[in-house]
Design a protein around this motif. Sequence first.
Motif, PDB file in Angstrom:
ATOM      1  N   UNK A 122       1.042  -1.035   0.124  1.00 34.01           N
ATOM      2  CA  UNK A 122       0.062   0.256   0.135  1.00 34.01           C
ATOM      3  C   UNK A 122       1.157   0.833   0.123  1.00 34.01           C
ATOM      4  N   UNK A 123       2.176   1.092  -0.009  1.00 34.45           N
ATOM      5  CA  UNK A 123       3.074   2.663   0.620  1.00 34.45           C
ATOM      6  C   UNK A 123       3.264   2.648  -1.133  1.00 34.45           C
ATOM      7  N   UNK A 124       2.152   2.477  -2.045  1.00 33.47           N
ATOM      8  CA  UNK A 124       3.027   2.607  -3.842  1.00 33.47           C
ATOM      9  C   UNK A 124       1.456   3.738  -3.755  1.00 33.47           C
ATOM     10  N   UNK A 125      -0.037   4.198  -2.813  1.00 36.54           N
ATOM     11  CA  UNK A 125       0.051   4.538  -3.431  1.00 36.54           C
ATOM     12  C   UNK A 125      -0.063   5.760  -2.886  1.00 36.54           C
ATOM     13  N   UNK A 126       1.162   5.886  -1.580  1.00 34.49           N
ATOM     14  CA  UNK A 126       1.517   7.623  -0.707  1.00 34.49           C
ATOM     15  C   UNK A 126       0.427   8.059  -0.200  1.00 34.49           C
ATOM     16  N   UNK A 127      -0.072   9.293   0.351  1.00 35.64           N
ATOM     17  CA  UNK A 127      -1.134   9.989   1.236  1.00 35.64           C
ATOM     18  C   UNK A 127      -2.201   9.895   0.738  1.00 35.64           C
ATOM     19  N   UNK A 128      -3.282   8.974   1.189  1.00 35.77           N
ATOM     20  CA  UNK A 128      -4.457   8.675   0.363  1.00 35.77           C
ATOM     21  C   UNK A 128      -5.163   9.303   0.158  1.00 35.77           C
ATOM     22  N   UNK A 129      -5.849   9.956  -0.962  1.00 38.03           N
ATOM     23  CA  UNK A 129      -6.840  11.122  -1.434  1.00 38.03           C
ATOM     24  C   UNK A 129      -8.176  10.571  -0.636  1.00 38.03           C
ATOM     25  N   UNK A 130      -8.232   9.545  -1.015  1.00 37.38           N
ATOM     26  CA  UNK A 130      -9.731   8.744   0.142  1.00 37.38           C
ATOM     27  C   UNK A 130      -8.857   7.184   0.922  1.00 37.38           C
ATOM     28  N   UNK A 131     -10.165   7.353   1.811  1.00 34.82           N
ATOM     29  CA  UNK A 131     -10.282   6.117   2.194  1.00 34.82           C
ATOM     30  C   UNK A 131     -11.659   5.492   2.298  1.00 34.82           C
ATOM     31  N   UNK A 132     -12.171   4.198   2.364  1.00 33.89           N
ATOM     32  CA  UNK A 132     -10.430   3.438   2.208  1.00 33.89           C
ATOM     33  C   UNK A 132     -10.268   3.079   1.067  1.00 33.89           C
ATOM     34  N   UNK A 133      -9.035   2.895   1.133  1.00 34.07           N
ATOM     35  CA  UNK A 133      -8.688   3.127  -1.142  1.00 34.07           C
ATOM     36  C   UNK A 133      -8.319   1.574  -1.224  1.00 34.07           C
ATOM     37  N   UNK A 172       0.186  -5.066   0.225  1.00 34.53           N
ATOM     38  CA  UNK A 172      -0.544  -5.536   1.285  1.00 34.53           C
ATOM     39  C   UNK A 172      -0.336  -3.871   1.687  1.00 34.53           C
ATOM     40  N   UNK A 173      -1.532  -3.726   2.723  1.00 34.22           N
ATOM     41  CA  UNK A 173      -1.442  -3.368   3.966  1.00 34.22           C
ATOM     42  C   UNK A 173      -0.341  -3.064   5.481  1.00 34.22           C
ATOM     43  N   UNK A 174      -0.539  -3.628   6.873  1.00 29.09           N
ATOM     44  CA  UNK A 174       0.260  -3.911   7.588  1.00 29.09           C
ATOM     45  C   UNK A 174       0.384  -5.484   7.646  1.00 29.09           C
ATOM     46  N   UNK A 175       0.965  -5.580   8.325  1.00 26.95           N
ATOM     47  CA  UNK A 175       0.912  -7.262   8.811  1.00 26.95           C
ATOM     48  C   UNK A 175       1.083  -7.786   9.866  1.00 26.95           C
ATOM     49  N   UNK A 260      -9.584   0.604  10.037  1.00 26.42           N
ATOM     50  CA  UNK A 260      -8.118   1.260  10.157  1.00 26.42           C
ATOM     51  C   UNK A 260      -7.920   1.037  12.066  1.00 26.42           C
ATOM     52  N   UNK A 261      -7.012   1.274  12.522  1.00 26.34           N
ATOM     53  CA  UNK A 261      -6.759   1.136  13.550  1.00 26.34           C
ATOM     54  C   UNK A 261      -5.777   1.931  13.931  1.00 26.34           C
ATOM     55  N   UNK A 262      -5.710   2.786  14.937  1.00 29.99           N
ATOM     56  CA  UNK A 262      -4.363   3.914  15.561  1.00 29.99           C
ATOM     57  C   UNK A 262      -3.202   3.268  16.030  1.00 29.99           C
ATOM     58  N   UNK A 263      -2.886   4.376  16.307  1.00 31.97           N
ATOM     59  CA  UNK A 263      -1.042   3.683  16.744  1.00 31.97           C
ATOM     60  C   UNK A 263      -1.518   3.528  18.441  1.00 31.97           C
ATOM     61  N   UNK A 264      -2.280   4.547  18.709  1.00 22.52           N
ATOM     62  CA  UNK A 264      -2.792   4.126  20.646  1.00 22.52           C
ATOM     63  C   UNK A 264      -3.751   3.287  20.533  1.00 22.52           C
ATOM     64  N   UNK A 265      -5.210   2.962  19.551  1.00 23.79           N
ATOM     65  CA  UNK A 265      -5.709   2.361  19.645  1.00 23.79           C
ATOM     66  C   UNK A 265      -4.745   1.064  19.798  1.00 23.79           C
ATOM     67  N   UNK A 266      -3.396   0.762  19.030  1.00 17.12           N
ATOM     68  CA  UNK A 266      -3.274  -0.657  19.230  1.00 17.12           C
ATOM     69  C   UNK A 266      -2.451  -0.686  20.501  1.00 17.12           C
ATOM     70  N   UNK A 267      -2.365   0.311  20.479  1.00 16.37           N
ATOM     71  CA  UNK A 267      -1.240  -0.064  22.067  1.00 16.37           C
ATOM     72  C   UNK A 267      -2.048   0.234  23.552  1.00 16.37           C
ATOM     73  N   UNK A 268      -3.612   0.348  23.145  1.00 16.99           N
ATOM     74  CA  UNK A 268      -4.254   0.298  24.220  1.00 16.99           C
ATOM     75  C   UNK A 268      -4.801  -1.474  23.883  1.00 16.99           C
ATOM     76  N   UNK A 269      -5.303  -1.929  23.470  1.00 16.68           N
ATOM     77  CA  UNK A 269      -5.188  -3.286  22.802  1.00 16.68           C
ATOM     78  C   UNK A 269      -4.677  -4.381  23.452  1.00 16.68           C
ATOM     79  N   UNK A 270      -3.336  -4.060  23.321  1.00 16.95           N
ATOM     80  CA  UNK A 270      -1.733  -4.874  23.504  1.00 16.95           C
ATOM     81  C   UNK A 270      -2.004  -4.919  25.364  1.00 16.95           C
ATOM     82  N   UNK A 293      -4.485   5.027   6.411  1.00 15.52           N
ATOM     83  CA  UNK A 293      -3.409   3.534   5.611  1.00 15.52           C
ATOM     84  C   UNK A 293      -4.499   3.058   6.298  1.00 15.52           C
ATOM     85  N   UNK A 294      -5.905   2.273   5.039  1.00 15.95           N
ATOM     86  CA  UNK A 294      -6.623   1.063   5.187  1.00 15.95           C
ATOM     87  C   UNK A 294      -7.050   0.986   3.928  1.00 15.95           C
ATOM     88  N   UNK A 295      -7.529  -1.021   3.899  1.00 19.09           N
ATOM     89  CA  UNK A 295      -7.576  -1.167   2.657  1.00 19.09           C
ATOM     90  C   UNK A 295      -9.606  -1.159   2.161  1.00 19.09           C
TER      91      UNK A 295
END
Length: 334
Positions: A122-133, A172-175, A260-270, A293-295
């Motif tokens: 998904x890094x080929x899309x760059x800064x998205x113009x819309x989401x989901x991509x 791929x998005x994040x694995x 999509x999950x934010x870094x804070x949301x992932x941290x809280x889930x951990x 970035x979300x698909x």
Amino acid sequence: MLLITGGAGYIGSHTVLNLIENNYNILIFDNLENGHIETVDTLLGLGNVKFVKGDLRNLKDIDNLFSSYNIQGVIHFAAFALVEESVKNPGKYYINNIYGTINLLDTMIRHDVKRIVFSSTCATYGEPLYTPIDEKHIQNPINPYGYSKLAVEHIMDDYDKAYELKSIRLRYFNVAGSDEKGRIGEWHEPETHLIPNIIKSAINESKTFNIFGADYDTKDGTCVRDYVNVLDLAEAHRLAYEYLLRENKTDVFNLGTGNGHSVKEVFDTCEKVLNQKIPVEIRERRAGDPAKLYADITKAKTILKWEPKRTLEESIKTNYLWESSSKQEEFINV
Ligand code: UFG
């Protein structure tokens, strides 16, 4: 047999596991720069798997491989894949990811092998113009890693026109996550990825976890990503290869979860899954990170009949199982 370049790496090795379970005959080719011989040893003991150490930048290595084995198709993972490193050292990414792939494709053509599944991003899309991509989103990368993968997508189109080489590009998005039995897992040195880093801080509390940027234009200021489980992703590779065998046509698919999950949301889930407080600090933004970035994965669901099944919680649990296993012990306490 099916050639898996980069089969000793994170996503490659989990895909090999899936293919073994589906009775494929596998040939792993890896230079072990990022992949691990321990991972290869585990896979060799699980099924019909062979391993050759070699480098795609060395045409002789790859030519010998195709001369020595009866290769029918390729799943191509071998690449450098760190966004920040690519910003600091672009030449490394362009030479390995592009030149190495050209060597592979030229060798395939010489040996009349014309089907390849390719790890795009998904890094080929760059800064998205819309989401989901979705797959039609314009591709305008903001880092050399994304550019290197986009270049390969274009090269594959050109090879289709020139030689009828058919490719499926999986963006791929994040694995996240690891083998549920803990035999292999997410293992990078050095570790830069979000979930393994949070878990390392959970296991070793003197290692504070850093959030890179809390001033993005997102729901809570931290970056939003789409975390797809590596076993689901592995299954998508098998389905993509079988689609290629059936349909013999070039195509492209996003692979994520659609959420999509934010870094804070992932941290809280951990913290919740591991049932503990984890030391954390907010730091500066990291170079090359898009905010969100979300698909849109409708296409993979419809055409490949692929459905991601595992949750973020399951990815965190299996990553924890792997991190706390003996294979990782020596790195936990550094
Ligand atoms: N992050 C932190 N702290 C950390 C590690 C990461 O805050 O210790 C943040 C990053 O800044 C980013 C998010 O968590 O916002 C995810 O970062 P990762 O390093 O886990 O993943 P990336 O999104 O940078 O990159 C990964 C792969 C790339 C792929 C990309 C697609 O490494 O190959 O996903 O989004 F292209």
